[in-house]
Design an enzyme around this catalytic site. Structure first.
Site, short mmCIF file in Angstrom:
data_model
loop_
_atom_site.label_atom_id
_atom_site.label_comp_id
_atom_site.label_asym_id
_atom_site.label_seq_id
_atom_site.Cartn_x
_atom_site.Cartn_y
_atom_site.Cartn_z
N GLY A 169 6.55 -20.74 -6.41
CA GLY A 169 7.91 -20.44 -7.04
C GLY A 169 8.23 -19.15 -7.67
O GLY A 169 7.17 -18.51 -7.61
N ALA B 148 7.76 -18.13 -10.73
CA ALA B 148 6.63 -18.12 -11.69
C ALA B 148 5.54 -17.59 -10.90
O ALA B 148 4.85 -16.39 -11.37
CB ALA B 148 6.46 -19.18 -12.40
N GLY C 145 21.85 -19.36 -11.17
CA GLY C 145 21.72 -17.74 -11.38
C GLY C 145 20.75 -17.63 -12.54
O GLY C 145 19.65 -18.53 -12.68
N GLU D 215 28.19 -20.56 -17.63
CA GLU D 215 27.86 -21.63 -17.16
C GLU D 215 27.90 -22.26 -18.69
O GLU D 215 28.09 -21.72 -19.36
CB GLU D 215 26.54 -22.04 -16.57
CG GLU D 215 26.39 -21.38 -15.16
CD GLU D 215 24.88 -21.44 -14.60
OE1 GLU D 215 24.12 -21.93 -15.21
OE2 GLU D 215 25.00 -20.99 -13.46
N ASP E 147 1.75 -32.39 -10.85
CA ASP E 147 0.37 -32.47 -10.97
C ASP E 147 -0.25 -31.40 -11.55
O ASP E 147 -1.39 -31.59 -12.38
CB ASP E 147 -0.23 -32.57 -9.44
CG ASP E 147 0.81 -31.96 -8.30
OD1 ASP E 147 2.06 -32.54 -8.49
OD2 ASP E 147 0.46 -31.52 -7.30
N HIS F 2 20.52 -32.98 -15.02
CA HIS F 2 21.85 -32.31 -14.75
C HIS F 2 23.10 -33.32 -14.71
O HIS F 2 22.88 -34.22 -14.12
CB HIS F 2 21.51 -31.58 -13.42
CG HIS F 2 22.75 -30.50 -13.29
ND1 HIS F 2 23.88 -30.61 -12.94
CD2 HIS F 2 22.13 -28.97 -13.25
CE1 HIS F 2 24.57 -29.37 -12.93
NE2 HIS F 2 23.41 -28.46 -12.84
N ARG G 191 24.41 -29.25 -21.23
CA ARG G 191 24.04 -30.29 -20.21
C ARG G 191 23.79 -31.76 -20.83
O ARG G 191 24.25 -32.72 -20.26
CB ARG G 191 23.12 -29.72 -19.31
CG ARG G 191 23.30 -28.84 -18.28
CD ARG G 191 22.08 -28.25 -17.54
NE ARG G 191 22.44 -27.18 -16.51
CZ ARG G 191 21.75 -26.55 -15.80
NH1 ARG G 191 20.21 -26.89 -15.64
NH2 ARG G 191 22.03 -25.48 -14.95
N HIS H 160 16.57 -33.33 -13.95
CA HIS H 160 16.60 -31.95 -13.60
C HIS H 160 15.47 -31.22 -13.89
O HIS H 160 15.03 -30.49 -12.94
CB HIS H 160 17.96 -31.49 -13.85
CG HIS H 160 18.22 -29.79 -13.22
ND1 HIS H 160 18.44 -29.68 -11.77
CD2 HIS H 160 18.38 -29.07 -13.85
CE1 HIS H 160 18.52 -28.61 -11.62
NE2 HIS H 160 18.55 -27.88 -12.83
N GLU I 95 8.20 -23.69 -15.19
CA GLU I 95 8.41 -25.16 -15.80
C GLU I 95 7.44 -26.06 -16.26
O GLU I 95 7.49 -26.92 -17.27
CB GLU I 95 9.38 -25.79 -14.47
CG GLU I 95 9.98 -26.99 -15.21
CD GLU I 95 10.85 -27.82 -14.07
OE1 GLU I 95 11.33 -28.69 -14.39
OE2 GLU I 95 10.98 -27.30 -12.89
N ARG J 238 17.33 -27.18 -21.97
CA ARG J 238 17.47 -26.13 -21.72
C ARG J 238 18.99 -25.37 -21.51
O ARG J 238 19.84 -26.30 -20.84
CB ARG J 238 16.69 -26.13 -20.07
CG ARG J 238 16.89 -24.78 -19.66
CD ARG J 238 15.93 -24.54 -18.31
NE ARG J 238 16.64 -25.25 -17.18
CZ ARG J 238 17.29 -25.28 -16.15
NH1 ARG J 238 17.99 -23.71 -16.58
NH2 ARG J 238 17.76 -25.79 -15.36
#
Length: 375
Positions: free
Chosen positions: A11, A13, A47, A111, A206, A227, A273, A331, A355, A366
């Site tokens: 990803g 990261a 975003g 957001e 994992d 979420h 959230r 989420h 993550e 978060r």
């Protein structure tokens, strides 16, 4: 096979780490258990945060992040991330990520939990745009070897140092060992533990499990962010409906058609959230909850959210006109493998980003769009 650094996960990261290290002359291996674009980054809609406007400040971003995280955050880590947010967005721009702009000036959205517009975006498919850009850049780097469909089994530990990874290559009937001077875990979260999740099927935790078995310190695993608005049909989660929908003015309504968030928080639909998810959970005890954008300009809604418009149309729903049933779903994992500000774990030469890591940035919950920034 020997490398300077082995990166598990592909990803934002893992890919950004690979590009940075390869450009510094390091020999890199990326190990990913499915295809290189199969992870959560590719699914991120909203975003990435950047303190980018003159009416914003690091102090305000830090405050918003701390409030959203119930002050369980590591404030030093939050401040470090916020101070470097502009640099992170500028690096992605240099890589070629096509963030929305107006005559060269970045468009910013807002957001839940944010006091300012500070989120750079690409339509409603920001993560996909970032992933595609970084994958292309990785494939052009001669110092990066990519192993798709390769499952990481165990970390190799020698005298309390991480020296590589035991893996199973695709179509192989036995394990192999890759050796390196350092290992980076960037395997994402663990949403598939839950029956309702927005996460892709590869998010099974994992990487964290491997680190735990190797003796690394793990922290804050109890803080799973749900979420609030996953599209739901016949009691089943279908896909995520971005936080940015409420950031651009969407309402939440109960089965009576009432906007109910006034009962739960003065910030209403733009509350963090965890607040919105709990409110929806309470309202669902009396019937379904809906997302409503019918009071907004339909053309603007369709233009701003083209991917969600297309996906909902397959269910004969119009994002700009219909009530869309939503429900909370697992989420994001706020905890993970404990690391310092260099990303180093309690095991020498084992680093963790994204993550999978617990930097202390997120605390108990978060703040929206801080995830891509942290990674």
């Amino acid at each position: 096979m020997n490398y300077d650094v082995i990166i598990i996960g592909s990803g934002i990261a893992g890919l950004s780490s690979a590009i940075t290290l390869a450009q510094a002359g390091r020999k890199i291996a990326i190990v990913t258990k499915k295809l290189i674009s199969s992870g959560s980054t590719n699914h991120a809609q909203g975003g990435i945060v950047g303190v980018l406007s003159q009416i914003d400040s690091v102090e305000e971003h830090v405050k918003d992040t701390m409030i959203a995280g119930s002050f369980h955050n590591n404030e030093n880590a939050v401040t470090f991330m916020s101070k470097n947010s502009r640099k992170a967005v500028e690096w992605l721009l240099e890589c070629g990520v096509p963030f929305a702009n107006n005559d060269g000036k970045l468009e910013l959205t807002r957001e839940g939990g944010h006091s300012k517009r500070r989120i750079a975006y690409v339509g409603d498919y920001t993560g996909k745009a970032i992933e595609q850009t970084l994958v292309k850049k990785c494939k052009r780097e001669k110092n990066i070897s990519i192993f798709e469909n390769t499952f990481a089994l165990e970390l190799l530990i020698n005298n309390s140092r991480c020296t590589g990874v035991q893996v199973v290559f695709s179509k192989a009937d036995k394990s192999d060992e890759l050796f390196s001077n350092a290992v980076i875990i960037a395997t994402g979260g663990a949403g598939q533990v839950y029956s309702r999740t927005t996460n892709p099927k590869v998010s099974t935790g994992d990487g964290i499990a491997m680190a735990c078995r190797a003796g690394a310190k793990i922290s804050d695993m109890e803080f799973i962010q749900f979420h609030p608005t996953a599209f739901t049909k016949n009691g089943k989660t279908k896909f995520l409906l971005s936080e940015a929908l409420r950031g651009e003015g969407a309402y939440l309504r109960n089965k009576k058609g009432e906007r109910f968030m006034t009962k739960y928080d003065e910030r209403m639909e733009l509350a963090p959230r965890d607040v919105v998810a709990r409110a929806i959970y309470e309202e669902e005890k009396n019937g379904p909850v809906y997302l409503d954008m019918s009071h907004l300009d339909a053309k603007e809604v369709h233009t701003r959210f083209p991917t969600l418009t297309a996906r909902l149309s397959k269910y004969d729903l119009d994002l700009a006109r219909d009530l869309i049933e939503v429900s909370p779903a697992a989420h994001y994992l706020c905890g993970g493998i404990k690391v310092d500000l260099n990303g180093e774990s309690s095991i020498s030469n084992l680093f963790v980003f994204g993550e999978s890591a617990c930097t202390g940035v997120h605390g108990a919950n978060r703040l929206a769009s801080n995830s891509l920034l942290e990674a």
